[in-house]
Scaffold this motif. Structure first.
Motif, mmCIF file in Angstrom:
data_model
loop_
_atom_site.group_PDB
_atom_site.id
_atom_site.type_symbol
_atom_site.label_atom_id
_atom_site.label_comp_id
_atom_site.label_asym_id
_atom_site.label_seq_id
_atom_site.Cartn_x
_atom_site.Cartn_y
_atom_site.Cartn_z
ATOM 1 N N THR A 157 12.498 -35.188 109.571
ATOM 2 C CA THR A 157 12.534 -33.742 109.787
ATOM 3 C C THR A 157 11.633 -33.353 110.952
ATOM 4 O O THR A 157 11.980 -32.487 111.755
ATOM 5 N N ALA A 158 10.474 -34.013 111.048
ATOM 6 C CA ALA A 158 9.555 -33.707 112.153
ATOM 7 C C ALA A 158 10.167 -34.083 113.499
ATOM 8 O O ALA A 158 10.019 -33.350 114.492
ATOM 9 N N ALA A 159 10.858 -35.206 113.549
ATOM 10 C CA ALA A 159 11.445 -35.676 114.810
ATOM 11 C C ALA A 159 12.534 -34.730 115.312
ATOM 12 O O ALA A 159 12.555 -34.365 116.496
ATOM 13 N N VAL A 160 13.444 -34.322 114.427
ATOM 14 C CA VAL A 160 14.527 -33.438 114.880
ATOM 15 C C VAL A 160 14.000 -32.029 115.135
ATOM 16 O O VAL A 160 14.524 -31.310 115.999
ATOM 17 N N ALA A 161 12.950 -31.616 114.420
ATOM 18 C CA ALA A 161 12.352 -30.300 114.682
ATOM 19 C C ALA A 161 11.747 -30.270 116.068
ATOM 20 O O ALA A 161 11.862 -29.268 116.793
ATOM 21 N N ALA A 162 11.104 -31.367 116.457
ATOM 22 C CA ALA A 162 10.492 -31.440 117.792
ATOM 23 C C ALA A 162 11.543 -31.347 118.889
ATOM 24 O O ALA A 162 11.268 -30.830 119.982
ATOM 25 N N ARG A 163 12.755 -31.824 118.617
ATOM 26 C CA ARG A 163 13.844 -31.734 119.595
ATOM 27 C C ARG A 163 14.496 -30.364 119.588
ATOM 28 O O ARG A 163 15.282 -30.046 120.475
ATOM 29 N N GLY A 164 14.227 -29.582 118.551
ATOM 30 C CA GLY A 164 14.859 -28.269 118.447
ATOM 31 C C GLY A 164 16.316 -28.332 118.068
ATOM 32 O O GLY A 164 17.072 -27.384 118.315
ATOM 33 N N ASP A 165 16.727 -29.449 117.457
ATOM 34 C CA ASP A 165 18.121 -29.646 117.077
ATOM 35 C C ASP A 165 18.346 -29.006 115.707
ATOM 36 O O ASP A 165 18.058 -29.593 114.660
ATOM 37 N N ARG A 166 18.883 -27.786 115.708
ATOM 38 C CA ARG A 166 19.013 -27.034 114.460
ATOM 39 C C ARG A 166 20.035 -27.644 113.498
ATOM 40 O O ARG A 166 19.815 -27.653 112.282
ATOM 41 N N ALA A 167 21.136 -28.149 114.038
ATOM 42 C CA ALA A 167 22.149 -28.754 113.171
ATOM 43 C C ALA A 167 21.612 -30.018 112.503
ATOM 44 O O ALA A 167 21.777 -30.224 111.300
ATOM 45 N N ALA A 168 20.958 -30.869 113.287
ATOM 46 C CA ALA A 168 20.391 -32.104 112.729
ATOM 47 C C ALA A 168 19.267 -31.776 111.755
ATOM 48 O O ALA A 168 19.090 -32.466 110.744
ATOM 49 N N TYR A 169 18.515 -30.708 112.048
ATOM 50 C CA TYR A 169 17.421 -30.356 111.144
ATOM 51 C C TYR A 169 17.952 -29.903 109.791
ATOM 52 O O TYR A 169 17.360 -30.217 108.751
ATOM 53 N N ALA A 170 19.054 -29.181 109.793
ATOM 54 C CA ALA A 170 19.632 -28.719 108.525
ATOM 55 C C ALA A 170 19.941 -29.898 107.613
ATOM 56 O O ALA A 170 19.675 -29.865 106.407
ATOM 57 N N ALA A 207 12.748 -22.902 117.795
ATOM 58 C CA ALA A 207 12.326 -24.241 117.379
ATOM 59 C C ALA A 207 11.028 -24.179 116.594
ATOM 60 O O ALA A 207 10.741 -25.077 115.791
ATOM 61 N N ALA A 208 10.248 -23.123 116.793
ATOM 62 C CA ALA A 208 8.981 -22.992 116.064
ATOM 63 C C ALA A 208 9.207 -22.919 114.557
ATOM 64 O O ALA A 208 8.392 -23.435 113.774
ATOM 65 N N HIS A 209 10.313 -22.287 114.132
ATOM 66 C CA HIS A 209 10.634 -22.227 112.709
ATOM 67 C C HIS A 209 10.876 -23.640 112.154
ATOM 68 O O HIS A 209 10.442 -23.966 111.046
ATOM 69 N N LEU A 210 11.562 -24.450 112.937
ATOM 70 C CA LEU A 210 11.841 -25.816 112.491
ATOM 71 C C LEU A 210 10.555 -26.621 112.360
ATOM 72 O O LEU A 210 10.347 -27.336 111.380
ATOM 73 N N VAL A 211 9.701 -26.510 113.368
ATOM 74 C CA VAL A 211 8.442 -27.275 113.370
ATOM 75 C C VAL A 211 7.553 -26.853 112.200
ATOM 76 O O VAL A 211 6.965 -27.698 111.520
ATOM 77 N N ALA A 212 7.483 -25.557 111.940
ATOM 78 C CA ALA A 212 6.655 -25.066 110.829
ATOM 79 C C ALA A 212 7.183 -25.577 109.500
ATOM 80 O O ALA A 212 6.405 -25.987 108.623
ATOM 81 N N ASP A 213 8.502 -25.573 109.335
ATOM 82 C CA ASP A 213 9.104 -26.043 108.090
ATOM 83 C C ASP A 213 8.865 -27.535 107.907
ATOM 84 O O ASP A 213 8.523 -27.996 106.805
ATOM 85 N N ALA A 214 9.027 -28.312 108.978
ATOM 86 C CA ALA A 214 8.810 -29.757 108.909
ATOM 87 C C ALA A 214 7.352 -30.076 108.604
ATOM 88 O O ALA A 214 7.056 -31.032 107.875
ATOM 89 N N THR A 215 6.445 -29.290 109.154
ATOM 90 C CA THR A 215 5.019 -29.496 108.891
ATOM 91 C C THR A 215 4.711 -29.297 107.412
ATOM 92 O O THR A 215 3.914 -30.036 106.823
#
Length: 243
Positions: A157-170, A207-215
């Motif tokens: 989750t951290a890796a795809v969040a860092a890329r900002g890939d929303r589909a992969a993060y889901a 992408a900040a939402h993804l990073v916060a969620d992964a953290t």
């Protein structure tokens, strides 16, 4: 070629007996006949695989916001976009309609659902009612090494969040929660929670939402490994409020 009485006698024999007279083994013939009698497996139609590919693509488009909430899309138009016939697209959209992601509009197509803040809060509440008690129970009973097995999911989750890939993060986000709940051994619970998670997913603005969620995943995992129950309870409840 044989002629005369011997040939006549052979031609009057049943096919298998005649071959035996000619020196062929009867078991080989029986085996061949048995094989011929077994129905050959039919190739499964490829329509479902196409539909599943389109379904995955549509889900990604919903998560990324490519398919905009409130907009109406027709199956033929989407089929042209994906380079397929309208049938698998229509079937995929009907599955999404059952999940509440889209709404069928007669003679128009499918409208992408617009979830209000209240609806999102209700989904988060139901997910919390299911997942929080399970995670807290597991936190009290499972050893640290069982939680360590989830580290690869948190790192994904951290890796795809860092890329900002929303589909992969889901998908990575759902995989983390699913793996965590699978530790309970309750397959029905996992299936219900996974469906709710899919329904609750929505486009993330940055992408900040993804990073916060992964953290939050990583911090929660560290608390679980350490057996820090107060922190686990605080984090797991807050996670659903922020999701």
């Amino acid at each position: 070629m044989e002629y005369g009485p011997t040939a006549a006698r052979r031609s009057a024999l049943p096919p298998g007996r005649a071959e035996q007279v000619r020196g062929e083994h009867p078991h080989a013939q029986a085996h061949a006949e048995a094989e011929a009698a077994v129905p050959r497996p039919r190739r499964m139609p490829e329509r479902h695989s196409v539909r599943d590919q389109i379904l995955a693509a549509l889900r990604s488009a919903l998560v990324t916001g490519e398919l905009e909430p409130g907009a109406v899309y027709s199956a033929p138009a989407l089929a042209e976009r994906f380079g397929v016939s309208a049938t698998p697209v229509r079937e995929a959209m009907q599955l999404l309609a059952r999940e509440g992601a889209v709404e069928a509009m007669p003679n128009r197509g499918f409208r992408v659902a617009e979830r209000s803040a209240r609806e999102q809060a209700e989904l988060a509440e139901v997910r919390a009612l299911i997942e929080v008690p399970v995670v807290l129970r597991l936190a009290r009973t499972l050893p640290a090494d069982r939680w360590e097995a989830l580290r690869c999911y948190a790192e994904a989750t951290a890796a795809v969040a860092a890329r900002g890939d929303r589909a992969a993060y889901a998908e990575a986000d759902r995989a983390f929660h699913r793996a965590m709940l699978e530790l309970s051994g309750n397959r029905q619970l996992v299936a219900v929670a996974d469906e709710l998670h899919r329904r609750a997913q929505r486009p993330r603005r940055t992408a900040a939402h993804l990073v916060a969620d992964a953290t939050e995943h990583s911090v929660l995992l560290e608390a679980l490994v350490a057996g820090d129950l107060p922190t686990v309870e605080s984090l797991v409840r807050a996670h659903f409020c922020n999701d």
